[in-house]
Every structure is written in C-alpha cells, then in structure tokens.
Design a protein around this motif. Structure first.
Motif, short mmCIF file in Angstrom:
data_model
loop_
_atom_site.label_atom_id
_atom_site.label_comp_id
_atom_site.label_asym_id
_atom_site.label_seq_id
_atom_site.Cartn_x
_atom_site.Cartn_y
_atom_site.Cartn_z
N ALA A 199 0.85 -1.19 0.00
CA ALA A 199 0.00 0.00 0.00
C ALA A 199 0.89 1.24 0.00
CB ALA A 199 -0.92 0.00 1.22
N ALA A 200 0.29 2.38 -0.32
CA ALA A 200 1.02 3.64 -0.36
C ALA A 200 0.33 4.66 0.53
CB ALA A 200 1.11 4.17 -1.79
N SER A 201 1.08 5.68 0.91
CA SER A 201 0.50 6.76 1.71
C SER A 201 0.97 8.11 1.20
CB SER A 201 0.87 6.59 3.19
OG SER A 201 2.27 6.71 3.37
N HIS A 202 0.16 9.10 1.44
CA HIS A 202 0.47 10.50 1.13
C HIS A 202 0.22 11.28 2.41
CE1 HIS A 202 0.33 14.57 -0.17
NE2 HIS A 202 -0.97 14.63 -0.37
N PRO A 203 1.26 11.82 3.05
CA PRO A 203 1.08 12.47 4.35
C PRO A 203 0.34 13.80 4.30
CG PRO A 203 3.33 12.71 3.61
CD PRO A 203 2.66 11.77 2.64
N GLY A 204 0.31 14.43 3.13
CA GLY A 204 -0.21 15.78 3.08
C GLY A 204 0.91 16.76 3.38
N THR A 205 0.60 18.05 3.30
CA THR A 205 1.62 19.06 3.53
C THR A 205 1.95 19.12 5.01
OG1 THR A 205 0.71 20.34 1.69
CG2 THR A 205 2.26 21.45 3.14
N THR A 206 3.18 18.75 5.32
CA THR A 206 3.58 18.52 6.70
C THR A 206 4.84 19.32 7.02
OG1 THR A 206 2.68 16.28 6.52
CG2 THR A 206 4.14 16.71 8.39
N ALA A 207 4.92 19.80 8.23
CA ALA A 207 6.07 20.59 8.67
C ALA A 207 7.25 19.67 8.99
CB ALA A 207 5.72 21.43 9.88
N THR A 208 7.99 19.27 7.95
CA THR A 208 9.19 18.47 8.12
C THR A 208 10.34 19.16 7.40
OG1 THR A 208 8.94 17.13 6.13
CG2 THR A 208 7.77 16.39 8.09
N ASN A 209 11.52 18.57 7.52
CA ASN A 209 12.70 19.18 6.91
C ASN A 209 12.96 18.74 5.48
OD1 ASN A 209 13.42 20.73 9.17
ND2 ASN A 209 14.42 18.99 10.13
N ILE A 210 11.99 18.05 4.86
CA ILE A 210 12.21 17.63 3.47
C ILE A 210 12.30 18.84 2.54
CG2 ILE A 210 9.78 17.35 2.82
CD1 ILE A 210 10.70 14.80 1.29
N VAL A 211 11.61 19.91 2.95
CA VAL A 211 11.74 21.18 2.22
C VAL A 211 12.57 22.12 3.06
CG1 VAL A 211 10.52 23.15 1.24
CG2 VAL A 211 9.50 20.88 1.10
N GLY A 230 1.03 13.99 10.05
CA GLY A 230 1.46 13.50 8.76
C GLY A 230 1.74 12.01 8.75
N ALA A 231 2.01 11.44 9.92
CA ALA A 231 2.29 10.01 10.02
C ALA A 231 1.03 9.16 10.00
CB ALA A 231 3.07 9.72 11.31
N HIS A 232 -0.13 9.75 10.21
CA HIS A 232 -1.36 8.97 10.31
C HIS A 232 -1.64 8.11 9.08
CE1 HIS A 232 -3.39 11.41 13.80
NE2 HIS A 232 -2.20 10.94 14.11
N PRO A 233 -1.51 8.64 7.85
CA PRO A 233 -1.78 7.76 6.69
C PRO A 233 -0.86 6.53 6.64
CG PRO A 233 -1.87 10.05 6.03
CD PRO A 233 -1.32 10.04 7.42
N LYS A 252 -6.42 12.71 6.34
CA LYS A 252 -7.72 12.37 6.90
C LYS A 252 -8.13 10.94 6.55
CE LYS A 252 -9.24 17.19 6.99
NZ LYS A 252 -10.28 18.16 6.60
N LEU A 253 -7.12 10.13 6.16
CA LEU A 253 -7.29 8.70 5.89
C LEU A 253 -8.22 8.43 4.71
CD1 LEU A 253 -7.42 7.42 9.54
CD2 LEU A 253 -5.45 8.07 8.14
N LYS A 254 -8.30 9.40 3.81
CA LYS A 254 -9.09 9.21 2.61
C LYS A 254 -8.32 8.31 1.64
CE LYS A 254 -11.22 11.79 -1.20
NZ LYS A 254 -11.42 13.14 -1.80
N ILE A 255 -9.02 7.37 1.02
CA ILE A 255 -8.40 6.51 0.02
C ILE A 255 -8.37 7.29 -1.30
CG2 ILE A 255 -8.46 4.32 -1.20
CD1 ILE A 255 -7.87 4.13 1.81
N LEU A 256 -7.17 7.59 -1.76
CA LEU A 256 -6.98 8.42 -2.94
C LEU A 256 -6.90 7.58 -4.21
CD1 LEU A 256 -4.18 10.73 -1.48
CD2 LEU A 256 -6.66 11.12 -1.43
N THR A 257 -7.20 8.23 -5.32
CA THR A 257 -7.05 7.58 -6.63
C THR A 257 -5.77 8.09 -7.27
OG1 THR A 257 -9.45 7.41 -6.94
CG2 THR A 257 -8.06 7.20 -8.90
N PRO A 258 -4.79 7.21 -7.50
CA PRO A 258 -3.56 7.65 -8.16
C PRO A 258 -3.86 8.18 -9.56
CG PRO A 258 -3.28 5.47 -7.17
CD PRO A 258 -4.75 5.78 -7.13
#
Length: 289
Positions: A199-211, A230-233, A252-258
């Motif tokens: 399975a895959a996850s997308h955390p959403g816009t999260t305050a991390t150091n990746i940017v 951001g870790a919830h998904p 928000k744990l929504k199942i997204l369509t790639p």
C-alpha cells in the motif's frame, strides 16, 4: 474513518517493523507509534547520531520499547545490501525516507539523487527483504508517495535528467515511481499467491525538513500539519485491518485515486524491469513473464 487515531492501532506484539528515515520527519512518529503498540522497531537511518537520538526519544516515551538503530543509506546500494543482510525477520516495511527539491546530484552508484534515493533505494531494499517478508503471515509494505506524483514524468532515455533538471520535476518523478512500484508489487504478489499487502500513503503538507526554507524554516510549522499528523496515513496503511492491497491512503485517511499515469501497468512493468537492471535486485519469489 476520520475518527481513527493511533490509539486505534491493534496490538503489534511479536511483529518486527523496519522504518526507513525513522530519525526525523513523519518517520519518527511512525516508529514511535509502532513501538508504543508492541512492535519491535528498527530505526533505519543514515546518521548514527540522529538514529541513536531517535531511539532515545522513543524509549523516553515508551520505556521498555523494543527499538534499535541500524545504518541505512538509500543512496548507496552497498549500504542497502548490508542493511538487509542484517535483518533477521520483518513483518512490516515502511519505505518512508525521502529527499526533496534538491539541486541535481548523484547517488554513490551514479543515479540522479531523488530518483535513486526515493525509488531505487527502496526498490532494492524491498526486494532484498522480500523472502523475510513472505515468511511472515500478514506482511505489509507501505511506501510513502505524494500528491506531487501528479507532476511526475519518466523519460527512460534520460533517467539521469541530464538534458534538463527541475527540482520539483525530479521530486514528482520519484513519487510517481513510488506509486508505480507500490501497485506493481501488489499485482505481482497477487499473481504469485503471496500473502503480502503493498500500500502507499500520502502524508499531506507537513512541517518536516524535506523542504529547506533556510531562516524561514521555523515558520513552516505555523501553516502546516505536524509530523505526528502526517504520520497517520502511513500508520493506518501499516496496521488497519480495513486496508486492501494497492490502496493509497491520504490525509484524513481518505483513500486516494492515483493519477492515470501511476495506474499504467505497462509503465509500471517497464519501470520494474529498468529498476531491476539498475539495482541487480530481482524479486525472484514473485517474478512472472
């Protein structure tokens, strides 16, 4: 589904989880909650100092947790092989580590850095750990992607992006590769009759150091969700009994369509074949022609 919190996670006693990039960002709360719910957790990170600090943090929150650090540099295939050889058993692999929007650089093996780290490193790691995953009932692989996969394009004639480099384009390409890999891994597992969920996850816009925002970095947290949120998904994808193979869990744990591109089986097979050639990792247990 929106009422789910990490407290809803099942007891994970007896299970072993490997979390890449668990020293910071959403990786740390992912590892922390898995440990809190009884899993033995391997904090896989490049820096011994940061990895050790993450272990200390987890133990301070969860005294008696079974947690350890092991060195893993996803930008170095020799390091990936060494790490995988040291893993005795694994029930859950969270391919979480990632870099983003960097200047054009290359991995130790000569791959464009974002593609090499975010995709090829995790591709190789998953393949090397696959026999150990398949030996465990209910094993899962969760790979962190992003909505940025929508802007990703893969030019197999220019995987090094030597004819034109965009930080955002390279990041989007790596996240597209993450989704193509997730879905193809699930298809191959199903065809092989393997009891594995990918399975895959997308955390959403999260305050991390990746940017990296330089002196403005502290302001990042004022406008975006926390790393814990951001870790919830990832945590939901990793532990919920409701998850099915190939699902993409978002905020928000929504199942997204790639995207349509991410759902292309032809593109996924080609990427898989190229990734196999580049890494030398063959996934023999679930290979088909």
């Amino acid at each position: 589904m929106t009422a789910w919190t990490p407290a809803s996670m099942p007891d994970l006693t007896g299970k072993t989880a490997v979390v890449t990039g668990a020293n910071s960002g959403i990786g740390l709360p992912t590892a922390l909650e898995l440990a809190r719910h009884g899993a033995r957790v391997v904090v896989a990170a490049r820096s011994a100092e940061k990895g050790g600090a993450a272990v200390t943090r987890i133990l301070s929150d969860v005294p008696g947790a079974r947690v350890e650090y092991a060195r893993l540099d996803l930008a170095d295939l020799a390091s990936v092989r060494e790490f995988a050889a040291g893993v005795a058993e694994v029930d859950l692999l969270v391919n979480n580590a990632g870099i983003g929007m960097t200047p054009r650089r290359e991995t130790k093996d000569g791959f464009e850095l974002q593609f090499g780290t975010n995709h090829l490193g995790h591709f190789a790691l998953t393949g090397l750990l696959l026999p150990k995953l398949l030996a465990r009932a209910g094993a899962r692989v969760v790979t962190v992607s992003s909505s940025a996969h929508d802007m990703g394009k893969i030019d197999f004639d220019d995987l090094g992006l030597e004819r034109g480099y965009s930080r955002f384009g390279a990041y989007g390409r790596s996240k597209l590769a993450n989704l193509l890999f997730t879905l193809e891994l699930q298809r191959r597992a199903e065809k092989a009759g393997a009891g594995l969920i990918s399975a895959a996850s997308h955390p959403g816009t999260t305050a991390t150091n990746i940017v990296k925002l330089g002196p403005l970095q502290p302001l990042f947290g004022l406008f975006f969700q926390s790393a814990e949120q951001g870790a919830h998904p990832s945590l939901y994808a990793a532990t919920s009994p409701a998850i099915r193979g190939g699902e993409f869990v978002g905020p928000k744990l929504k199942i997204l369509t790639p995207s349509e591109t991410a759902r292309s089986e032809e593109l996924a097979r080609r990427l898989w074949d190229v990734s196999t050639e580049l890494t030398g990792v063959r996934f023999e247990e679930i290979t088909y022609s």
